[in-house]
Design a protein around this motif. Structure first.
Motif, PDB file in Angstrom:
ATOM      1  N   ALA A  60       0.830  -1.203   0.000  1.00  0.00           N
ATOM      2  CA  ALA A  60       0.000   0.000   0.000  1.00  0.00           C
ATOM      3  C   ALA A  60       0.866   1.255   0.000  1.00  0.00           C
ATOM      4  O   ALA A  60       2.038   1.222   0.403  1.00  0.00           O
ATOM      5  N   PRO A  61       0.313   2.382  -0.435  1.00  0.00           N
ATOM      6  CA  PRO A  61       1.046   3.648  -0.359  1.00  0.00           C
ATOM      7  C   PRO A  61       1.392   4.014   1.085  1.00  0.00           C
ATOM      8  O   PRO A  61       0.689   3.629   2.019  1.00  0.00           O
ATOM      9  N   ALA A 106      17.550  10.583  -1.773  1.00  0.00           N
ATOM     10  CA  ALA A 106      16.503   9.678  -2.236  1.00  0.00           C
ATOM     11  C   ALA A 106      15.143  10.349  -2.295  1.00  0.00           C
ATOM     12  O   ALA A 106      14.302  10.008  -3.140  1.00  0.00           O
ATOM     13  N   LEU A 107      14.921  11.322  -1.396  1.00  0.00           N
ATOM     14  CA  LEU A 107      13.606  11.955  -1.293  1.00  0.00           C
ATOM     15  C   LEU A 107      13.492  13.276  -2.049  1.00  0.00           C
ATOM     16  O   LEU A 107      12.388  13.798  -2.204  1.00  0.00           O
ATOM     17  N   VAL A 108      14.612  13.793  -2.556  1.00  0.00           N
ATOM     18  CA  VAL A 108      14.616  15.154  -3.093  1.00  0.00           C
ATOM     19  C   VAL A 108      13.720  15.311  -4.325  1.00  0.00           C
ATOM     20  O   VAL A 108      13.159  16.365  -4.576  1.00  0.00           O
ATOM     21  N   SER A 109      13.547  14.248  -5.090  1.00  0.00           N
ATOM     22  CA  SER A 109      12.719  14.317  -6.302  1.00  0.00           C
ATOM     23  C   SER A 109      11.254  13.994  -6.023  1.00  0.00           C
ATOM     24  O   SER A 109      10.474  13.821  -6.964  1.00  0.00           O
ATOM     25  N   MET A 146      10.122  10.899   7.543  1.00  0.00           N
ATOM     26  CA  MET A 146      10.028  11.291   6.138  1.00  0.00           C
ATOM     27  C   MET A 146       8.821  10.635   5.474  1.00  0.00           C
ATOM     28  O   MET A 146       8.113  11.261   4.672  1.00  0.00           O
ATOM     29  N   ARG A 147       8.557   9.386   5.845  1.00  0.00           N
ATOM     30  CA  ARG A 147       7.369   8.704   5.327  1.00  0.00           C
ATOM     31  C   ARG A 147       6.098   9.438   5.743  1.00  0.00           C
ATOM     32  O   ARG A 147       5.189   9.679   4.930  1.00  0.00           O
ATOM     33  N   ASP A 148       6.050   9.830   7.009  1.00  0.00           N
ATOM     34  CA  ASP A 148       4.863  10.517   7.517  1.00  0.00           C
ATOM     35  C   ASP A 148       4.696  11.900   6.874  1.00  0.00           C
ATOM     36  O   ASP A 148       3.576  12.331   6.603  1.00  0.00           O
ATOM     37  N   GLU A 149       5.824  12.588   6.630  1.00  0.00           N
ATOM     38  CA  GLU A 149       5.751  13.936   6.064  1.00  0.00           C
ATOM     39  C   GLU A 149       5.443  13.925   4.572  1.00  0.00           C
ATOM     40  O   GLU A 149       4.632  14.715   4.087  1.00  0.00           O
ATOM     41  N   GLY A 178       4.591  11.025   2.638  1.00  0.00           N
ATOM     42  CA  GLY A 178       3.720   9.964   2.144  1.00  0.00           C
ATOM     43  C   GLY A 178       4.434   8.951   1.273  1.00  0.00           C
ATOM     44  O   GLY A 178       3.812   8.279   0.438  1.00  0.00           O
ATOM     45  N   THR A 179       5.743   8.842   1.455  1.00  0.00           N
ATOM     46  CA  THR A 179       6.559   7.942   0.643  1.00  0.00           C
ATOM     47  C   THR A 179       6.514   6.526   1.205  1.00  0.00           C
ATOM     48  O   THR A 179       6.556   6.332   2.422  1.00  0.00           O
TER      49      THR A 179
END
Length: 229
Positions: free
Chosen positions: A31-32, A158-161, A190-193, A195-196
């Motif tokens: 799931a997302p 990893a998250l910048v894009s 980072m996942r919580d902020e 949604g990754t």
């Protein structure tokens, strides 16, 4: 709706005249905004599976869909574009470019893959460096910061894009116990902020304990349907 789905997924490599099956008919859905671990011993198929999830390798048969896109239908150029737009990577050896500063390492995907304009790149890089607590290290090179700091930079890169999916291959393997936990907590934040979805390939008990869902791989087969903790 699932972010990732696999149905009867297989991967077989050719070694001379011999077919070597690495993944043997696995099924799963993710799931997302999930925190997921694929666990198992060396040779179980974790890295092969991560390579397919990262559009670095094609399935031999079955289907693997990311964001409703069938990975097997992507040629090399399309796979690279899809990867750049939707997937981030975190590696156990950090994979930072030694001649670039912390800022430039995080900026690299935006400059070289997505070709964002300079001001937009700067704003996004500064935001991510602040999020991982590395703003004051932006001008340093990788050999001037600690292992834990390098992994923070790798998470920012990893998250910048703004990817939907981050794949992390043994991301805590070169970190001490306390630093590894801090990096995992950072990833959850980072996942919580953002949604990754984070998907780990690991045999580290620390990651297994923090993952919300674990899939156990052995000899290329899933031993469970995804254990939720």
């Amino acid at each position: 709706m699932s972010l990732v789905t696999a149905h009867n997924l297989t991967k077989t490599y050719r070694a001379g005249d011999i077919d070597v099956p690495a993944i043997k008919g696995v099924d799963f859905a993710i799931a997302p905004a999930s925190f997921v671990a694929f666990v198992g011993p060396s040779g179980s198929g974790k890295s092969t599976l991560l390579n397919m999830l990262g559009c670095l390798d094609h399935p031999t048969s079955g289907t693997l869909k990311l964001l409703s896109t069938d990975i097997a239908t992507l040629d090399r150029k399309a796979a690279a574009r899809f990867r750049g737009e939707h997937i981030g990577f975190v590696f156990q050896d950090f994979n930072l470019i030694p001649v670039l500063t912390v800022f430039e390492n995080v900026e690299y995907p935006l400059r070289m893959v997505l070709n964002w304009p300079a001001e937009k790149r700067r704003d996004q890089v500064l935001r991510l460096l602040a999020a991982v607590g590395m703003s004051d290290q932006a001008d340093k090179r990788p050999d001037q910061i600690s292992g834990g700091q390098k992994q923070r930079v790798a998470v920012a890169r990893a998250l910048v894009s703004k990817p939907k999916l981050v794949l992390a291959d043994e991301p805590t393997a070169n970190l001490d116990h306390d630093t590894a936990y801090r990096i995992l907590e950072l990833m959850k934040q980072m996942r919580d902020e953002f949604g990754t979805t984070f998907i780990f390939s690991t045999h580290d008990p620390k990651i297994m304990g923090e993952a919300e869902v674990t899939f156990s791989l052995e000899d290329g087969r899933l031993q469970n349907g995804g254990h939720r903790v």
